[in-house]
Structure formats: structure tokens, C-alpha cells
Design a protein around this motif. Structure first.
Motif, PDB file in Angstrom:
ATOM      1  N   UNK A 111      -3.711  -4.495  -7.926  1.00 42.02           N
ATOM      2  CA  UNK A 111      -2.283  -4.401  -7.644  1.00 42.02           C
ATOM      3  C   UNK A 111      -1.853  -5.481  -6.648  1.00 42.02           C
ATOM      4  N   UNK A 112      -2.683  -5.716  -5.637  1.00 47.92           N
ATOM      5  CA  UNK A 112      -2.346  -6.704  -4.617  1.00 47.92           C
ATOM      6  C   UNK A 112      -2.282  -8.105  -5.201  1.00 47.92           C
ATOM      7  N   UNK A 113      -3.120  -8.381  -6.189  1.00 48.53           N
ATOM      8  CA  UNK A 113      -3.061  -9.680  -6.852  1.00 48.53           C
ATOM      9  C   UNK A 113      -1.816  -9.804  -7.712  1.00 48.53           C
ATOM     10  N   UNK A 114      -1.387  -8.710  -8.308  1.00 49.97           N
ATOM     11  CA  UNK A 114      -0.240  -8.750  -9.214  1.00 49.97           C
ATOM     12  C   UNK A 114       1.093  -8.794  -8.467  1.00 49.97           C
ATOM     13  N   UNK A 115       1.114  -8.266  -7.237  1.00 51.47           N
ATOM     14  CA  UNK A 115       2.346  -8.236  -6.447  1.00 51.47           C
ATOM     15  C   UNK A 115       2.154  -8.970  -5.119  1.00 51.47           C
ATOM     16  N   UNK A 116       1.999 -10.293  -5.126  1.00 60.18           N
ATOM     17  CA  UNK A 116       1.765 -11.040  -3.886  1.00 60.18           C
ATOM     18  C   UNK A 116       2.955 -11.018  -2.937  1.00 60.18           C
ATOM     19  N   UNK A 117       4.123 -10.646  -3.442  1.00 60.10           N
ATOM     20  CA  UNK A 117       5.312 -10.583  -2.578  1.00 60.10           C
ATOM     21  C   UNK A 117       5.355  -9.294  -1.752  1.00 60.10           C
ATOM     22  N   UNK A 118       4.381  -8.409  -1.977  1.00 57.69           N
ATOM     23  CA  UNK A 118       4.313  -7.142  -1.246  1.00 57.69           C
ATOM     24  C   UNK A 118       2.979  -7.002  -0.526  1.00 57.69           C
ATOM     25  N   UNK A 119       2.991  -6.210   0.537  1.00 58.71           N
ATOM     26  CA  UNK A 119       1.757  -5.709   1.139  1.00 58.71           C
ATOM     27  C   UNK A 119       1.636  -4.262   0.670  1.00 58.71           C
ATOM     28  N   UNK A 120       0.590  -3.970  -0.086  1.00 62.42           N
ATOM     29  CA  UNK A 120       0.467  -2.680  -0.751  1.00 62.42           C
ATOM     30  C   UNK A 120      -0.643  -1.863  -0.096  1.00 62.42           C
ATOM     31  N   UNK A 121      -0.341  -0.607   0.202  1.00 65.55           N
ATOM     32  CA  UNK A 121      -1.357   0.297   0.740  1.00 65.55           C
ATOM     33  C   UNK A 121      -1.047   1.716   0.293  1.00 65.55           C
ATOM     34  N   UNK A 122      -2.042   2.575   0.436  1.00 68.85           N
ATOM     35  CA  UNK A 122      -1.919   3.964   0.000  1.00 68.85           C
ATOM     36  C   UNK A 122      -1.689   4.829   1.227  1.00 68.85           C
ATOM     37  N   UNK A 123      -0.623   5.613   1.226  1.00 66.72           N
ATOM     38  CA  UNK A 123      -0.280   6.405   2.403  1.00 66.72           C
ATOM     39  C   UNK A 123       0.469   7.659   1.976  1.00 66.72           C
ATOM     40  N   UNK A 124       0.019   8.792   2.483  1.00 61.97           N
ATOM     41  CA  UNK A 124       0.671  10.074   2.212  1.00 61.97           C
ATOM     42  C   UNK A 124       0.841  10.310   0.706  1.00 61.97           C
ATOM     43  N   UNK A 125      -0.248  10.114  -0.031  1.00 62.14           N
ATOM     44  CA  UNK A 125      -0.349  10.402  -1.457  1.00 62.14           C
ATOM     45  C   UNK A 125       0.559   9.542  -2.340  1.00 62.14           C
ATOM     46  N   UNK A 126       0.867   8.350  -1.862  1.00 65.99           N
ATOM     47  CA  UNK A 126       1.644   7.423  -2.692  1.00 65.99           C
ATOM     48  C   UNK A 126       1.291   5.994  -2.320  1.00 65.99           C
TER      49      UNK A 126
END
Length: 358
Positions: A106-121
């Protein structure tokens, strides 16, 4: 019209690439989705195929002078953006509904975002243009034969090996730590209780500082905060400064702003603005005392919990446990594992690489 035919081929390639990526994603992420949700993805891809056919027809119309060249160019650009947006939005919608998934992809596909998992989402935090970025190259990171992360330029290691310790590492033989190539150590000075609010000194702090100083391991310190006001942050800074005077502290004094997980931390409900104000108060007090302030945090800290646009004046120490450094912002140190081992310490220890010295 040759140029326009090439443009259409490029659009088609872009669309097909996106569809291929989505198909792969479908196997890896969406395999566990219900039939209806899978069909929604297939529907999006079908619509994109129709758009592709429509683009070809529009080129024919343009060749017949039905619309101007400028209008045709804009139309193709609009449709290309529409295709990419529809796929990304559908992926976000379905992925954020799941309880797990391959974050690396996911992080490779969305370089414009910082993606992490938090509170079940999954959280898609935008990368802020206003925050200074580092110039580190992913291909320059490597694991050495000892399983330790290094950063290399022109064949030479330019990063610096370090650890951080607290009472949980127990008795430490600092001469062995030094001989194992550890250049610096961040030693926990103390903390504020996340329920009581009481400030306490780490029971191994003084012993660790003496050991590091005598062995020639450059020392920094960190304090785990639970301040809920600017006044409490200044109180914590005063406590830290008071306990630094007997030791050599060339490395930064760190403000650890992690959130309590699985408990009711007294600072958990702070707003981003409040926590940022608290960080600034601590860092400014440390700076005024002649030390280098630094802020420690993970991707959640540096996106949701803190306003990074207000913290550009302070060093950053980033915690992210993997074999790649997932952070576009400028950081001075990366804590890449909590499961390291070095000579002289019996317990597991956090390992760090620094991109500079102090």
C-alpha cells in the motif's frame, strides 16, 4: 496526428498498468472480501476499459476536426486522472474496511500518503509539502553480516551505530558495548507516570550514564512524557536538566511523546495543537540550558499527534521496525528494531542508525 495516437497508447498503458496492479492487489488484499465487494472492483475495472475505448473513438473524432487539438489534449488528461482516481478511491474504500493487509505494498502504491494501521483501520495521512524532506536513497540502505542496518555512500558506511537503554536492559558492560562498535547510546533518564502523573528517575540512569561516559560511548538521554500542559512540560524539562549536570551529554536530550497503548494514559486525549505546544515548551527549555533537543516518535506521532510544520527547528528520532525507512521527512536517527543484540547486554535492545553526529 501522430502525437495524439502516441498519447492514446500511453493512456492505454497507464490504464492497463493500474488494472494489473489492482488485479494483483485483488489477489493479495481483496481475497477475503465478500463476493459483492469483489464484484465492485471488477465493475470499476470494466468502466475503465470502456473509458479506454471511448478515448480511441475521441481521437478519431479529433482527426475529423470534430474538436480542436487543445480540447482533445485536455479531454485525455481529464480521463487519465479520472481512471487513476477511481481505482485509488475504490482501493482505499475496500482496504480501510479490513482488519489487516500488506502495508508495504500500500505504501508503494500511495507515495503521497503516510499509511499506518490504527484503531482497527488504515490511516492515509497526507505527506505535507511544507515539512522539510530528507535526501536519503533507499538503495543505499543495507543489512551487514551482523544483521545491523547501515547507510552507504560510494561503498563506505556513513551512518552511525547506536542503542537506547533503560532499566529493562539490566546490568550493562559498557566496555564490551563500546568494543562492539556502538558509538552512542540514548539512556532513559526518567518518566512521568501515565496514571499517577508522578515524575521518577530511571533506577539504572546514573549507573548507565557513568558506564557510558567511562567507556567512551557518547551519551544522550530521553524522557518519557505524560505532560498535559505547557507548565508540566517545563517541569519535566527542569527535572531532566537537573539530572544532567554530573555527566557528559554531547548527544541530544529527547522528548518521547508516544501514546499509551492498552491503557488510559493521562496524555492520550491531548489535541494535536496541545501536544505540539507541550513539545515546543520542553525543547525550548532544553535548548536554553545548552543542550540539543530532539523529539522521538513513530509514524502516528509525526502525522496525527504532532503538527510537524511547527517543529522544524528540532531534531527528530524516528521509530519504525522494518528493513526500510518509511518516512519522507527529515530525521536524524532511525530506530529500526527493538530486537537487537550487542555484546555487554544480555537482554534485547533497541538498535539505531544516525545520519549525523553531535
Amino acid at each position: 496526428m501522430k502525437g495524439k495516437r502516441q498519447r492514446t497508447g500511453f493512456i492505454g498503458n497507464v490504464v492497463m498498468a493500474l488494472i494489473t496492479v489492482t488485479s494483483v492487489v485483488g489477489c493479495g488484499i481483496f481475497g477475503g472480501l465478500y463476493y459483492k465487494e469483489r464484484m465492485e472492483v471488477q465493475s470499476v475495472m470494466s468502466e475503465n476499459a470502456k473509458l479506454r475505448d471511448t478515448q480511441a473513438q475521441e481521437v478519431i473524432l479529433q482527426e475529423a476536426n470534430a474538436i480542436s487539438e487543445k480540447e482533445m489534449e485536455q479531454l485525455l488528461q481529464d480521463k487519465e486522472a479520472e481512471v487513476e482516481k477511481s481505482l485509488k478511491e475504490k482501493m482505499k474504500e475496500l482496504v480501510t474496511a479490513q482488519d489487516g493487509g500488506p502495508l508495504t505494498m500500500l505504501r508503494q502504491f500511495f507515495p503521497e500518503n503516510l499509511i499506518y494501521y490504527d484503531e482497527k483501520t488504515y490511516v492515509f495521512a497526507p505527506v505535507l509539502d511544507a515539512v522539510k524532506k530528507h535526501n536519503l536513497k533507499s538503495e543505499n540502505f543495507r543489512m551487514n553480516d551482523a544483521g545491523e542496518m547501515e547507510y552507504v555512500e560510494n561503498g563506505a558506511v556513513v551512518s552511525h551505530k547506536g542503542i537506547d537503554v533503560s532499566k529493562y536492559q539490566g546490568e550493562i558492560d559498557w566496555n564490551k558495548v563500546k568494543a562492539d562498535g556502538v558509538e552512542y547510546a540514548f539512556i532513559r533518564l526518567g518518566l512521568r507516570g501515565y496514571e499517577s502523573g508522578k515524575i521518577v528517575l530511571d533506577e539504572y540512569y546514573e549507573k548507565n550514564m557513568r558506564g557510558a561516559n567511562e567507556a567512551g560511548v557518547k551519551a544522550g538521554v530521553y524522557f518519557f512524557t505524560q505532560a498535559v500542559t505547557v507548565e508540566e512540560a517545563k517541569e519535566e524539562a527542569d527535572f531532566v536538566i537537573e539530572n544532567l549536570s554530573d555527566f557528559d551529554v554531547p548527544y541530544p536530550v529527547v522528548f518521547d511523546v508516544e501514546m499509551i497503548v492498552g491503557g488510559k494514559g493521562r496524555a492520550n486525549e491531548l489535541t494535536q495543537a496541545e501536544r505540539t505546544d507541550i513539545c515546543i515548551a520542553f525543547c525550548e527549555a532544553i535548548k536554553e540550558a545548552g543542550y540539543t533537543p530532539m523529539i522521538y516518535g513513530n509514524v502516528k506521532c509525526f502525522t496525527k499527534m504532532l503538527d510537524m510544520t511547527r517543529l522544524e527547528d528540532y531534531e527528530k528520532w524516528y521509530a519504525f521496525y522494518d528493513d526500510y525507512m518509511y518516512m519522507p521527512y527529515e530525521v536524524s536517527i532511525w530506530q529500526y528494531t527493538e530486537n537487537g543484540y550487542v555484546d555487554g547486554i544480555k537482554e534485547k535492545v533497541d538498535m539505531n542508525i544516525a545520519y549525523k553526529t553531535w
